[in-house]
Design a protein around this motif. Structure first.
Motif, PDB file in Angstrom:
ATOM      1  N   HIS A  49       0.843  -1.192   0.000  1.00  0.00           N
ATOM      2  CA  HIS A  49       0.000   0.000   0.000  1.00  0.00           C
ATOM      3  C   HIS A  49       0.884   1.250   0.000  1.00  0.00           C
ATOM      4  CE1 HIS A  49      -3.574  -2.387   0.592  1.00  0.00           C
ATOM      5  NE2 HIS A  49      -3.042  -2.956   1.655  1.00  0.00           N
ATOM      6  N   VAL A  68       2.142   4.935   0.112  1.00  0.00           N
ATOM      7  CA  VAL A  68       1.468   6.029   0.803  1.00  0.00           C
ATOM      8  C   VAL A  68       1.721   7.387   0.159  1.00  0.00           C
ATOM      9  CG1 VAL A  68       1.507   4.786   2.992  1.00  0.00           C
ATOM     10  CG2 VAL A  68       3.355   6.396   2.468  1.00  0.00           C
ATOM     11  N   ARG A 100      -3.102   8.591   1.025  1.00  0.00           N
ATOM     12  CA  ARG A 100      -4.056   7.865   1.863  1.00  0.00           C
ATOM     13  C   ARG A 100      -4.470   8.787   3.012  1.00  0.00           C
ATOM     14  NH1 ARG A 100      -3.854   2.585   0.246  1.00  0.00           N
ATOM     15  NH2 ARG A 100      -4.960   1.844   2.100  1.00  0.00           N
ATOM     16  N   VAL A 125      -6.348   3.264  -5.182  1.00  0.00           N
ATOM     17  CA  VAL A 125      -6.315   4.476  -4.374  1.00  0.00           C
ATOM     18  C   VAL A 125      -6.563   5.720  -5.227  1.00  0.00           C
ATOM     19  CG1 VAL A 125      -3.802   4.813  -4.545  1.00  0.00           C
ATOM     20  CG2 VAL A 125      -5.033   5.667  -2.542  1.00  0.00           C
TER      21      VAL A 125
END
Length: 405
Positions: free
Chosen positions: A69, A71, A146, A323
């Motif tokens: 993930h 960022v 995020r 995202v």
């Protein structure tokens, strides 16, 4: 005439090519030679082959190790091969070889940071086009992608420093200058933020020139709505979207006419869900006329589709798959023009959300307010601005070459 290279390296789906394609068409009509280097040759086969454009595979990282993930933008680069000096060197050298093989006079970049590195190292003029997500703001540290999570500032700073160390390690062997910030790559190129300020994934940036989105609603098959006395719902999705079958079930039970465009849908799914009021198509369709009678749109959150829907005053139900699309969903929600689906993707959740967007007037009113604010916007004007920028950059480069000689 000049040799113009279009580059696409990161990201998926068709949006990057569809943003480049109308620019490339006009440049070819002007007599320029155009060549594409693309991340996804299957997408290129669908869009570029019928147009007669030549293309090649972009250098990509084949290592399956992925940062789960990322960022911020720096961690996106780390996840794309920048963590390994040998991989990064190979990517950069691959782009340099393509630039030299094509004998490019200029490179037009859409989400292709390593192509920007190669352009910088070879002294090739570059223009970078993006919706916002692909061109991060020049903040220190590079901002989080995020925002709903707490990300320590130290992590954001370390990620950028990590990438800079690897990029600057290439400077000596490849005879290039070092970078102080990752965003120096974008400052060295001519930048085009092809979006509306309200739809910038990072939020509105003061002092930036937002030229507006580039899209086309006239590519694909011409279709029309059949039922005049029913609401009209248009969906543009991928069959691998989480909850896809649940969404089809919910759509099929709406008292509405529905058109679903979902490239790659299996024939069994089409047969299982198709009804007199529900058509499932696998090829692009012309949306310009279709959207004049569309009451609600369902999509993943691609910038081009979202922009086109909002310009037509159509409220949105968004099913983000990554995202970038979720950030777009947050922008649409901030406008009050739709809903971004979170984790609940059961049939009854979709049924409730669809009824909400279709029947609550506030969503349509917000979408129509956006449409009114940008009434008269034409993507063709943005394309003309980009063409002029390319032309001016080529002339400036030619003058610099003459002065140097």
């Amino acid at each position: 005439m000049s040799r113009i290279l279009f580059a696409w390296e990161l990201g998926g789906n068709l949006g990057h090519i569809t943003r480049q394609l109308p620019i490339a068409r006009q440049l070819r009509r002007m007599g320029h030679q155009v060549f594409f280097v693309v991340r996804d040759t299957a997408a290129a086969a669908q869009l570029l082959t019928p147009e007669g454009f030549a293309y090649a595979q972009a250098p990509v990282n084949v290592d399956k190790k992925r940062l789960p993930h990322p960022v911020n933008y720096a961690e996106i680069l780390i996840a794309s091969g920048y963590a390994d000096p040998a991989v990064l060197l190979g990517l950069v050298q691959g782009w340099i070889s393509l630039i030299r093989l094509f004998k490019a006079d200029i490179i037009v970049v859409d989400h292709a940071p390593t192509a920007l590195v190669a352009a910088r190292l070879t002294g090739l003029p570059a223009i970078t086009i993006g919706t916002g997500f692909e061109i991060p703001p020049g903040h220190l540290p590079l901002p989080s992608i995020r925002p709903w999570e707490f990300i320590p500032t130290d992590r954001l700073l370390r990620a950028e420093q990590y990438v800079l160390e690897r990029l600057n390690a290439l400077a000596t062997p490849l005879h290039g200058g070092t970078l102080e910030r990752i965003t120096d790559l974008f400052q060295g190129a001519r930048k085009v933020l092809a979006t509306f300020a309200e739809l910038d994934h990072y939020g509105i940036r003061e002092g930036e020139n937002y030229v507006g989105p580039i899209y086309t609603g006239s590519t694909g098959h011409a279709i029309t709505w059949h039922l005049i006395d029913k609401p009209h719902v248009f969906a543009y999705l991928r069959p691998d979207a989480p909850g896809f079958e649940n969404l089809l079930e919910a759509l099929s039970k709406l008292s509405a006419e529905i058109i679903v465009v979902a490239p790659g849908t299996k024939p069994a799914h089409i047969q299982a869900f198709a009804k007199p009021n529900l058509r499932i198509l696998t090829q692009p369709v012309q949306t310009e006329q279709l959207f004049k009678m569309t009451d609600c749109a369902v999509t993943t959150g691609g910038a081009g589709t979202v922009s086109q829907c909002l310009l037509a005053g159509i409220p949105l139900l968004l099913l983000p798959q990554n995202v970038e699309q979720f950030l777009m969903g947050l922008r649409v929600e901030a406008l009050g023009a739709g809903i971004a689906v979170r984790n609940n993707r059961q049939e009854h959740d979709f049924a409730w959300l669809l009824e909400d967007v279709l029947n609550k007037s506030r969503y349509r009113q917000s979408a129509q307010a956006f449409a009114q604010q940008y009434a008269g916007y034409e993507p063709g004007c943005t394309i003309d601005k980009v063409i002029q920028l390319i032309d001016n950059t080529l002339k400036t480069s030619a003058c610099s070459d003459m002065n140097a000689s």
